[in-house]
Motif scaffolding. Sequence first.
Motif, short mmCIF file in Angstrom:
data_model
loop_
_atom_site.label_atom_id
_atom_site.label_comp_id
_atom_site.label_asym_id
_atom_site.label_seq_id
_atom_site.Cartn_x
_atom_site.Cartn_y
_atom_site.Cartn_z
N VAL A 64 0.87 -1.17 0.00
CA VAL A 64 0.00 0.00 0.00
C VAL A 64 0.91 1.22 0.00
N HIS A 65 0.78 2.06 -1.04
CA HIS A 65 1.70 3.18 -1.26
C HIS A 65 1.12 4.52 -0.78
N THR A 66 2.03 5.48 -0.56
CA THR A 66 1.64 6.83 -0.13
C THR A 66 1.07 7.66 -1.27
N SER A 67 1.39 7.29 -2.50
CA SER A 67 0.85 7.96 -3.68
C SER A 67 0.75 6.93 -4.81
N PRO A 68 0.01 7.24 -5.88
CA PRO A 68 -0.19 6.25 -6.95
C PRO A 68 1.03 6.05 -7.84
N SER A 69 2.07 5.43 -7.26
CA SER A 69 3.32 5.18 -7.98
C SER A 69 4.12 4.10 -7.26
N THR A 70 4.74 3.21 -8.01
CA THR A 70 5.57 2.18 -7.39
C THR A 70 6.83 2.77 -6.79
N SER A 71 7.21 3.97 -7.20
CA SER A 71 8.40 4.61 -6.65
C SER A 71 8.11 5.38 -5.36
N GLN A 115 1.46 -3.35 4.17
CA GLN A 115 1.07 -4.38 3.23
C GLN A 115 -0.21 -5.05 3.70
N VAL A 116 -0.98 -5.55 2.74
CA VAL A 116 -2.23 -6.26 3.03
C VAL A 116 -2.07 -7.68 2.48
N LYS A 117 -2.43 -8.66 3.29
CA LYS A 117 -2.23 -10.07 2.95
C LYS A 117 -3.22 -10.56 1.89
N ARG A 118 -2.77 -11.51 1.09
CA ARG A 118 -3.61 -12.14 0.07
C ARG A 118 -4.91 -12.66 0.69
N GLY A 119 -6.04 -12.43 0.01
CA GLY A 119 -7.34 -12.86 0.48
C GLY A 119 -8.06 -11.82 1.34
N THR A 120 -7.34 -10.78 1.77
CA THR A 120 -7.92 -9.72 2.59
C THR A 120 -8.67 -8.74 1.71
N ARG A 121 -9.80 -8.22 2.20
CA ARG A 121 -10.54 -7.20 1.45
C ARG A 121 -9.82 -5.86 1.50
N HIS A 152 0.11 1.03 -14.29
CA HIS A 152 -0.89 0.47 -13.37
C HIS A 152 -2.10 1.39 -13.31
N TYR A 153 -3.22 0.84 -12.86
CA TYR A 153 -4.40 1.64 -12.56
C TYR A 153 -4.54 1.60 -11.04
N TRP A 154 -4.41 2.74 -10.39
CA TRP A 154 -4.34 2.85 -8.94
C TRP A 154 -5.68 3.26 -8.34
N VAL A 155 -5.97 2.72 -7.14
CA VAL A 155 -7.15 3.13 -6.37
C VAL A 155 -6.71 3.44 -4.94
N TYR A 156 -7.43 4.37 -4.31
CA TYR A 156 -7.14 4.79 -2.94
C TYR A 156 -8.16 4.19 -1.99
N GLY A 157 -7.72 3.65 -0.88
CA GLY A 157 -8.63 3.08 0.10
C GLY A 157 -7.88 2.51 1.28
N TYR A 158 -8.44 1.44 1.87
CA TYR A 158 -7.82 0.84 3.05
C TYR A 158 -8.08 -0.66 3.11
N GLY A 159 -7.20 -1.33 3.82
CA GLY A 159 -7.33 -2.75 4.13
C GLY A 159 -6.72 -2.97 5.50
N ILE A 201 -4.52 -0.15 7.18
CA ILE A 201 -3.52 0.38 6.27
C ILE A 201 -4.25 1.18 5.19
N THR A 202 -3.97 2.47 5.08
CA THR A 202 -4.66 3.35 4.14
C THR A 202 -3.67 3.91 3.12
N GLY A 203 -4.04 3.84 1.83
CA GLY A 203 -3.18 4.40 0.79
C GLY A 203 -3.60 3.91 -0.58
N TRP A 204 -2.66 3.87 -1.50
CA TRP A 204 -2.89 3.54 -2.91
C TRP A 204 -2.40 2.14 -3.24
N VAL A 205 -3.19 1.38 -4.01
CA VAL A 205 -2.78 0.07 -4.49
C VAL A 205 -3.03 -0.05 -5.98
N ALA A 206 -2.24 -0.90 -6.64
CA ALA A 206 -2.46 -1.18 -8.06
C ALA A 206 -3.66 -2.13 -8.16
N SER A 207 -4.72 -1.70 -8.83
CA SER A 207 -5.97 -2.43 -8.82
C SER A 207 -5.94 -3.80 -9.51
#
Length: 110
Positions: A51-58, A64-70, A84-91, A98-104
Amino acid sequence: MKKALTLVLASGALAALPLSVPIAQAHAATASYSCSIDSYGAVQTANWLKVHTSPSTSSGTVGQVKRGTRFHYCSSSGRSGGGHYWVYGYGYNGSTKITGWVASEYLAHP
């Protein structure tokens, strides 16, 4: 008196959303993104999704959010960048939110 940096975000259904962020925090963390969480997907493919601070891998990661988690996100937050196509939210990582940006593409949508 702290100065503020005003950002304007435009995406999908949102025409523009002004945000004020103290200048010292503008590069350190993602500004609060105001929207109602209206979608979710389960983490797939990766064992852990960063989970990133902004919509970028850099950009830095906030956790981090574990596999299978919403992962709950704002569908209006989507933006393309770096292949990538990024979305902002939390898991959750355990009980830690954990709140931030993930590659959808790493989310399975119901």
